[in-house]
Motif scaffolding. Structure first.
Motif, PDB file in Angstrom:
ATOM      1  N   MET A 175       0.796  -1.272   0.268  1.00  0.00           N
ATOM      2  CA  MET A 175       0.006  -0.291  -0.095  1.00  0.00           C
ATOM      3  C   MET A 175       0.800   1.377   0.012  1.00  0.00           C
ATOM      4  O   MET A 175       0.518   2.141  -0.591  1.00  0.00           O
ATOM      5  CB  MET A 175      -0.978   0.093   1.354  1.00  0.00           C
ATOM      6  N   ILE A 176       1.896   1.257   0.767  1.00  0.00           N
ATOM      7  CA  ILE A 176       2.894   2.200   0.746  1.00  0.00           C
ATOM      8  C   ILE A 176       3.343   2.589  -0.461  1.00  0.00           C
ATOM      9  O   ILE A 176       3.702   3.586  -1.153  1.00  0.00           O
ATOM     10  CB  ILE A 176       3.943   2.034   1.819  1.00  0.00           C
ATOM     11  N   GLN A 177       3.857   1.373  -1.088  1.00  0.00           N
ATOM     12  CA  GLN A 177       4.408   1.762  -2.556  1.00  0.00           C
ATOM     13  C   GLN A 177       3.509   2.158  -3.561  1.00  0.00           C
ATOM     14  O   GLN A 177       3.726   3.040  -4.517  1.00  0.00           O
ATOM     15  CB  GLN A 177       4.920   0.154  -3.132  1.00  0.00           C
ATOM     16  N   ALA A 178       2.148   1.564  -3.329  1.00  0.00           N
ATOM     17  CA  ALA A 178       0.985   2.103  -4.203  1.00  0.00           C
ATOM     18  C   ALA A 178       0.873   3.737  -4.373  1.00  0.00           C
ATOM     19  O   ALA A 178       0.109   4.034  -5.336  1.00  0.00           O
ATOM     20  CB  ALA A 178      -0.327   1.512  -3.898  1.00  0.00           C
ATOM     21  N   ILE A 179       1.164   4.211  -3.113  1.00  0.00           N
ATOM     22  CA  ILE A 179       1.146   5.596  -3.269  1.00  0.00           C
ATOM     23  C   ILE A 179       2.443   6.459  -3.637  1.00  0.00           C
ATOM     24  O   ILE A 179       2.585   7.538  -3.180  1.00  0.00           O
ATOM     25  CB  ILE A 179       0.468   6.395  -2.043  1.00  0.00           C
ATOM     26  N   GLU A 219       5.068  12.765  19.313  1.00  0.00           N
ATOM     27  CA  GLU A 219       5.640  14.231  19.747  1.00  0.00           C
ATOM     28  C   GLU A 219       6.999  14.605  19.050  1.00  0.00           C
ATOM     29  O   GLU A 219       7.286  15.478  18.493  1.00  0.00           O
ATOM     30  CB  GLU A 219       5.615  14.472  21.298  1.00  0.00           C
ATOM     31  N   ALA A 220       7.901  13.368  19.225  1.00  0.00           N
ATOM     32  CA  ALA A 220       9.221  13.770  18.688  1.00  0.00           C
ATOM     33  C   ALA A 220       9.443  13.788  17.182  1.00  0.00           C
ATOM     34  O   ALA A 220       9.883  14.707  16.595  1.00  0.00           O
ATOM     35  CB  ALA A 220      10.028  12.123  18.749  1.00  0.00           C
ATOM     36  N   ILE A 221       8.431  12.969  16.370  1.00  0.00           N
ATOM     37  CA  ILE A 221       8.461  13.084  14.861  1.00  0.00           C
ATOM     38  C   ILE A 221       7.651  14.207  14.448  1.00  0.00           C
ATOM     39  O   ILE A 221       7.948  14.948  13.376  1.00  0.00           O
ATOM     40  CB  ILE A 221       7.930  11.762  14.519  1.00  0.00           C
ATOM     41  N   GLN A 222       6.335  14.598  15.190  1.00  0.00           N
ATOM     42  CA  GLN A 222       5.592  15.464  14.647  1.00  0.00           C
ATOM     43  C   GLN A 222       5.233  15.106  13.057  1.00  0.00           C
ATOM     44  O   GLN A 222       5.842  16.221  12.176  1.00  0.00           O
ATOM     45  CB  GLN A 222       5.981  17.029  14.859  1.00  0.00           C
ATOM     46  N   PRO A 223       4.616  14.224  12.593  1.00  0.00           N
ATOM     47  CA  PRO A 223       4.484  14.048  11.357  1.00  0.00           C
ATOM     48  C   PRO A 223       3.347  14.896  10.614  1.00  0.00           C
ATOM     49  O   PRO A 223       2.550  15.376  11.603  1.00  0.00           O
ATOM     50  CB  PRO A 223       4.120  12.603  11.247  1.00  0.00           C
ATOM     51  N   ARG A 224       3.336  14.920   9.435  1.00  0.00           N
ATOM     52  CA  ARG A 224       1.963  15.708   8.955  1.00  0.00           C
ATOM     53  C   ARG A 224       0.699  14.800   9.084  1.00  0.00           C
ATOM     54  O   ARG A 224      -0.218  15.614   9.178  1.00  0.00           O
ATOM     55  CB  ARG A 224       2.117  16.159   7.391  1.00  0.00           C
ATOM     56  N   LEU A 225       1.059  13.528   9.035  1.00  0.00           N
ATOM     57  CA  LEU A 225      -0.114  12.667   9.076  1.00  0.00           C
ATOM     58  C   LEU A 225       0.123  11.535   9.837  1.00  0.00           C
ATOM     59  O   LEU A 225       1.134  10.928   9.794  1.00  0.00           O
ATOM     60  CB  LEU A 225      -0.504  12.337   7.484  1.00  0.00           C
ATOM     61  N   ILE A 226      -0.880  11.048  10.733  1.00  0.00           N
ATOM     62  CA  ILE A 226      -0.698   9.740  11.516  1.00  0.00           C
ATOM     63  C   ILE A 226      -1.823   8.778  10.815  1.00  0.00           C
ATOM     64  O   ILE A 226      -2.918   9.234  10.794  1.00  0.00           O
ATOM     65  CB  ILE A 226      -1.080  10.101  12.931  1.00  0.00           C
ATOM     66  N   CYS A 227      -1.403   7.733  10.375  1.00  0.00           N
ATOM     67  CA  CYS A 227      -2.421   6.856   9.945  1.00  0.00           C
ATOM     68  C   CYS A 227      -2.815   5.766  10.917  1.00  0.00           C
ATOM     69  O   CYS A 227      -1.811   4.770  11.338  1.00  0.00           O
ATOM     70  CB  CYS A 227      -2.079   6.373   8.561  1.00  0.00           C
ATOM     71  N   CYS A 228      -3.891   5.394  11.343  1.00  0.00           N
ATOM     72  CA  CYS A 228      -4.361   4.443  12.594  1.00  0.00           C
ATOM     73  C   CYS A 228      -4.687   3.384  11.871  1.00  0.00           C
ATOM     74  O   CYS A 228      -5.824   3.420  11.021  1.00  0.00           O
ATOM     75  CB  CYS A 228      -5.349   5.166  13.537  1.00  0.00           C
ATOM     76  N   LEU A 229      -4.000   2.374  12.140  1.00  0.00           N
ATOM     77  CA  LEU A 229      -4.432   1.199  11.463  1.00  0.00           C
ATOM     78  C   LEU A 229      -5.309   0.152  12.533  1.00  0.00           C
ATOM     79  O   LEU A 229      -4.518  -0.466  13.306  1.00  0.00           O
ATOM     80  CB  LEU A 229      -3.305   0.360  11.134  1.00  0.00           C
ATOM     81  N   ARG A 246     -16.955   3.060   9.826  1.00  0.00           N
ATOM     82  CA  ARG A 246     -17.980   4.179   9.521  1.00  0.00           C
ATOM     83  C   ARG A 246     -16.964   5.493   9.796  1.00  0.00           C
ATOM     84  O   ARG A 246     -17.226   6.400   8.913  1.00  0.00           O
ATOM     85  CB  ARG A 246     -18.671   4.264  10.918  1.00  0.00           C
ATOM     86  N   ILE A 247     -15.899   5.474  10.410  1.00  0.00           N
ATOM     87  CA  ILE A 247     -15.101   6.397  10.407  1.00  0.00           C
ATOM     88  C   ILE A 247     -13.900   6.710   9.536  1.00  0.00           C
ATOM     89  O   ILE A 247     -13.152   7.557   9.492  1.00  0.00           O
ATOM     90  CB  ILE A 247     -14.771   7.017  11.949  1.00  0.00           C
ATOM     91  N   HIS A 248     -13.587   5.657   9.039  1.00  0.00           N
ATOM     92  CA  HIS A 248     -12.364   5.442   7.959  1.00  0.00           C
ATOM     93  C   HIS A 248     -12.282   6.480   7.105  1.00  0.00           C
ATOM     94  O   HIS A 248     -13.489   6.953   6.530  1.00  0.00           O
ATOM     95  CB  HIS A 248     -12.147   4.141   7.644  1.00  0.00           C
ATOM     96  N   GLY A 249     -11.197   7.075   6.634  1.00  0.00           N
ATOM     97  CA  GLY A 249     -10.907   7.737   5.706  1.00  0.00           C
ATOM     98  C   GLY A 249     -11.108   9.443   5.824  1.00  0.00           C
ATOM     99  O   GLY A 249     -11.069  10.277   5.007  1.00  0.00           O
ATOM    100  N   ILE A 285      -4.491   9.531   1.801  1.00  0.00           N
ATOM    101  CA  ILE A 285      -3.077   9.796   2.371  1.00  0.00           C
ATOM    102  C   ILE A 285      -2.332  10.497   1.027  1.00  0.00           C
ATOM    103  O   ILE A 285      -1.607  11.409   1.507  1.00  0.00           O
ATOM    104  CB  ILE A 285      -2.574   8.598   2.859  1.00  0.00           C
ATOM    105  N   ARG A 286      -2.283   9.884   0.179  1.00  0.00           N
ATOM    106  CA  ARG A 286      -1.372  10.375  -1.171  1.00  0.00           C
ATOM    107  C   ARG A 286      -1.633  11.996  -1.633  1.00  0.00           C
ATOM    108  O   ARG A 286      -0.914  12.517  -1.454  1.00  0.00           O
ATOM    109  CB  ARG A 286      -1.599   9.489  -2.324  1.00  0.00           C
ATOM    110  N   GLN A 287      -3.061  11.962  -1.711  1.00  0.00           N
ATOM    111  CA  GLN A 287      -3.594  13.307  -1.979  1.00  0.00           C
ATOM    112  C   GLN A 287      -3.306  14.304  -1.092  1.00  0.00           C
ATOM    113  O   GLN A 287      -2.716  15.638  -1.275  1.00  0.00           O
ATOM    114  CB  GLN A 287      -5.061  13.196  -2.340  1.00  0.00           C
ATOM    115  N   PHE A 288      -3.501  14.170   0.268  1.00  0.00           N
ATOM    116  CA  PHE A 288      -3.229  14.803   1.462  1.00  0.00           C
ATOM    117  C   PHE A 288      -1.626  15.264   1.485  1.00  0.00           C
ATOM    118  O   PHE A 288      -1.326  16.512   1.755  1.00  0.00           O
ATOM    119  CB  PHE A 288      -3.341  14.310   2.772  1.00  0.00           C
ATOM    120  N   LEU A 289      -0.671  14.203   1.451  1.00  0.00           N
ATOM    121  CA  LEU A 289       0.572  14.504   1.436  1.00  0.00           C
ATOM    122  C   LEU A 289       1.296  15.237   0.044  1.00  0.00           C
ATOM    123  O   LEU A 289       2.107  15.931   0.033  1.00  0.00           O
ATOM    124  CB  LEU A 289       1.538  13.173   1.543  1.00  0.00           C
TER     125      LEU A 289
END
Ligand code: URA
Length: 292
Positions: A175-179, A219-229, A246-249, A285-289
């Motif tokens: 999935m990571i490679q796909a984006i 907090e150390a990384i402060q990423p732009r996006l956190i993806c909860c799996l 219901r809340i994904h995406g 995720i891809r669009q956001f980044l």
């Protein structure tokens, strides 16, 4: 060489010396495309287009004006290909870092992942410690724009000490490679750092004990996006108890980052039809980044 040729040659040498041309050499016959030859027998000067190429190095001074015509010797000059000696370029100072390495990041004043890992130590804070082989702290780019948070290590992760290296991990990699990203660009970790026995869902007290380390990692990384799996990650990071389907995406705020929930890759392996959800969420995720 007969006397006249020798005189002509001397005249020519003098003439070029006056032009500031001091060094002469003749290309070998092979360099000129001809057969290698030894010393040539004396021969009349060749016709203009057959004249040997004589290369001359012109050192610094510009040629002075040619002497007046009457001072010129009678014989036609050989074809000269001046090789102007160009001053060696001044090299810029070498950078202090290799061009092939990422420059050292500026200090942020924040806790580093190494410090958090050192603080975790050989953790015995909860009952998961008894059954684990290896603590699976997390892996990846400490400056990642994207962090994945899973549930807890499984058997493969416990064995290798790395997150998401089993079947679910391989799906996550795809999935990571796909984006258009590489696994090494992101950071991957879990809510709990030790494998729950039999891969059961981590319990409340285990999550409460371990999650402060996750929060410190974020907090150390402060990423732009956190993806909860999966649900435990969504509940821990976002405090949301609603069903993930219901809340994904959707995008939520988490400190200075955004967070998005999606289904756990292990769930998709058990329910292959749900891969569509994962794909759609990864596209978000891809669009956001890609938005800057
Ligand atoms: N599942 C998880 O939640 N985390 C892992 O590291 C592996 C599988």
């Amino acid at each position: 060489m007969d006397e006249q040729t020798s005189k002509d040659l001397a005249n020519w040498l003098e003439f070029y010396r006056e032009l500031g041309i001091e060094d002469f050499y003749r290309r070998s016959a092979s360099a000129l495309g001809g057969a290698e030859s030894g010393p040539r027998p004396a021969a009349p000067l060749p016709a203009e287009d057959e004249r040997p190429v004589i290369e001359a190095r012109v050192d610094a001074p510009l040629p002075r004006p040619a002497p007046p015509p009457e001072a010129r010797p009678p014989a036609p000059p050989p074809r000269v290909t001046p090789t102007v000696a160009v001053a060696a370029p001044i090299r810029p100072p070498l950078p202090t870092f290799s061009l092939f390495e990422t420059p050292a990041p500026k200090p942020t004043g924040r806790e580093t992942l190494e410090q958090i890992r050192a603080d975790l130590g050989d953790c015995r804070r909860c009952k998961l410690a008894g059954g684990r082989k290896t603590i699976v702290f997390g892996e990846g780019n400490p400056h990642a724009e994207l962090v994945f948070v899973g549930e807890g290590p499984g058997a493969d992760e416990d064995e290798q000490g790395l997150p998401f290296v089993g079947r679910a991990g391989r799906l996550l990699n795809r999935m990571i490679q796909a984006i258009g990203m590489k696994r090494g660009e992101v950071y991957i970790c879990n809510v709990v750092k030790c494998r729950p026995p039999g891969n059961r869902v981590p319990e409340k007290d285990e999550i409460e004990t371990c999650s402060p380390f996750l929060f410190r990692q974020l907090e150390a990384i402060q990423p732009r996006l956190i993806c909860c799996l999966g649900a435990p990650a969504v509940k821990t990071v976002l405090g949301i108890k609603e069903g993930i389907t219901r809340i994904h995406g959707q995008f939520y705020d988490y400190a200075s980052s955004k967070a998005l929930a999606t289904v756990h890759p292990a769930y998709v392996l058990r329910n292959p039809r749900e891969e569509k959800i994962l794909r759609e969420d990864f596209e978000k995720i891809r669009q956001f980044l890609n938005e800057k």
